[in-house]
Scaffold this active site. Structure first.
Site, short mmCIF file in Angstrom:
data_model
loop_
_atom_site.label_atom_id
_atom_site.label_comp_id
_atom_site.label_asym_id
_atom_site.label_seq_id
_atom_site.Cartn_x
_atom_site.Cartn_y
_atom_site.Cartn_z
N HIS A 142 -10.48 38.24 -82.32
CA HIS A 142 -11.45 36.80 -82.23
C HIS A 142 -11.98 36.78 -81.10
O HIS A 142 -11.67 37.08 -79.95
CB HIS A 142 -10.46 35.72 -82.75
CG HIS A 142 -9.36 35.53 -81.68
ND1 HIS A 142 -9.54 34.83 -80.41
CD2 HIS A 142 -7.90 35.71 -81.67
CE1 HIS A 142 -8.40 34.51 -79.86
NE2 HIS A 142 -7.53 35.23 -80.78
N GLU A 241 -1.28 35.64 -85.67
CA GLU A 241 -0.87 35.82 -84.28
C GLU A 241 0.63 35.57 -84.39
O GLU A 241 1.32 35.04 -85.51
CB GLU A 241 -1.25 34.92 -83.28
CG GLU A 241 -0.89 35.20 -81.80
CD GLU A 241 -1.21 36.53 -81.50
OE1 GLU A 241 -0.43 37.63 -81.90
OE2 GLU A 241 -2.39 36.86 -80.43
#
Length: 346
Positions: A142, A241
């Site tokens: 990202h 994550e």
């Protein structure tokens, strides 16, 4: 909880789109660690897709195709978009010869390096044994998030001990820099498709955290994709994550994700609230690598695509690389890496 060996090559990438459908909210509660010993997803758990493969899956990276396969390659010198004229390569693909099944070299006129690789990948899969498959996985990290700026500001020690636990950093958004990084990735793919004939992914998967959802949208919104290869991404819980403690890694609820990113398909079993994040326990490297193996096993068993895109996080990219026995390779925010993986069922 079961550990299952898995192999995948994924193109980690990003997503944008119009109105598609989302799955029902009545799916059963879900855990990231619920696969059978055979590696086949249990119906009603983490995926309700019909497995097209069965058996125990072994996974491994196939080295020798990308610059980052080299154990001596320095991640600090890697730039996925560095022009070939400046010594770079498109997504790190090496300039190398390819041989077809009979051992002869390709001689069918001019092809870009990516066209040669795609031809080789298709031929290799066609001629592979029934229990063997090769996949290219392109993984994108990202763009810069608000939490990345905060960690840089306070330092990693202070971030880990104090600031990372504050509620104001829950599921942070992209910064202006992060938005620009995602847009730059879109421009890169636009140019790479046009001039280098880089193949398009056949499947897209994205982490449910806002910074990844936004990155995917910003990257792919500008691309003019053919009808046979539309951008249609699936939100996967296991792509997120490292779980626990850090509020930046706690996701928003399902309703918020659906209302703000309704172009995405949310996988079956996705709970309304985040039941995986624990404020008192941080996921270990071993646990995250196991979660990565389960992610890859589920995709390998249910998705026949040979080219796959992931939009995810540095921690999960590292876990996937460990799961496929690839060397460590740290990516900056907004960067992209491609990996070739072999899966074999026994």
């Amino acid at each position: 909880m079961v550990i299952i060996a898995t192999f995948v090559l994924v193109i980690l990438i990003v997503f944008l789109g119009g109105a598609y459908y989302n799955t029902s909210t009545t799916a059963p509660a879900w855990s990231p660690y619920n696969l059978d010993m055979t590696g086949v997803l249990t119906p009603g758990k983490s995926d309700t897709s019909t497995p097209w493969r069965t058996g125990t899956l072994r996974i491994a990276t196939v080295p020798g195709f990308f610059v980052h396969d080299d154990p001596h390659a320095d991640p600090a010198n890697y730039h996925y978009d560095r022009p070939v004229s400046q010594g770079g390569s498109v997504l790190g693909l090496l300039n190398r010869p390819y041989q077809i099944v009979d051992g002869t070299s390709h001689t069918s006129g001019f092809q870009t390096q990516w066209q040669k690789f795609e031809t080789w990948l298709n031929e290799t899969n066609v001629n592979a044994p029934p229990n063997v498959v090769y996949k290219l996985i392109v993984m994108g990290r990202h763009g810069q998030g608000e939490h990345n700026v905060a960690e840089a500001k306070y330092g990693t020690i202070q971030w880990d001990e104090y600031y990372s636990k504050l509620p104001e950093f829950t599921d942070p958004h992209l910064t202006a820099v992060g938005i620009a990084q995602a847009q730059d990735a879109g421009l890169f793919f636009e140019q790479a498709i046009k001039y280098h004939k880089i193949p398009l992914p056949q499947s897209y998967y994205v982490s449910p955290l806002t910074r990844c959802l936004s990155t995917a949208m910003l990257t792919f919104s500008r691309l003019e994709l053919p009808r046979r290869r539309p951008f249609h991404a699936t939100v996967k819980e296991n792509l997120r994550e490292t779980l626990g403690v850090h509020t930046c890694d706690k996701r928003s609820n399902r309703t918020w994700i659906y209302n703000h990113f309704n172009a995405f398909t949310i996988e079956p079993g996705f709970t309304e609230e985040d039941t995986l994040w624990n404020p008192d326990k941080r996921e270990t490297d071993e646990e995250q690598a196991e979660r990565a193996r389960l992610l890859l096993t589920g995709i390998f068993n249910t998705d026949e695509s040979s080219i796959i895109s992931f939009t995810t996080h540095s921690g999960m990219i590292g876990a996937i690389l460990r799961a496929i026995s690839h060397r460590p390779f740290q990516l900056e925010t907004g960067s992209i890496i491609a990996v070739l993986v072999k899966g074999e069922w026994t």
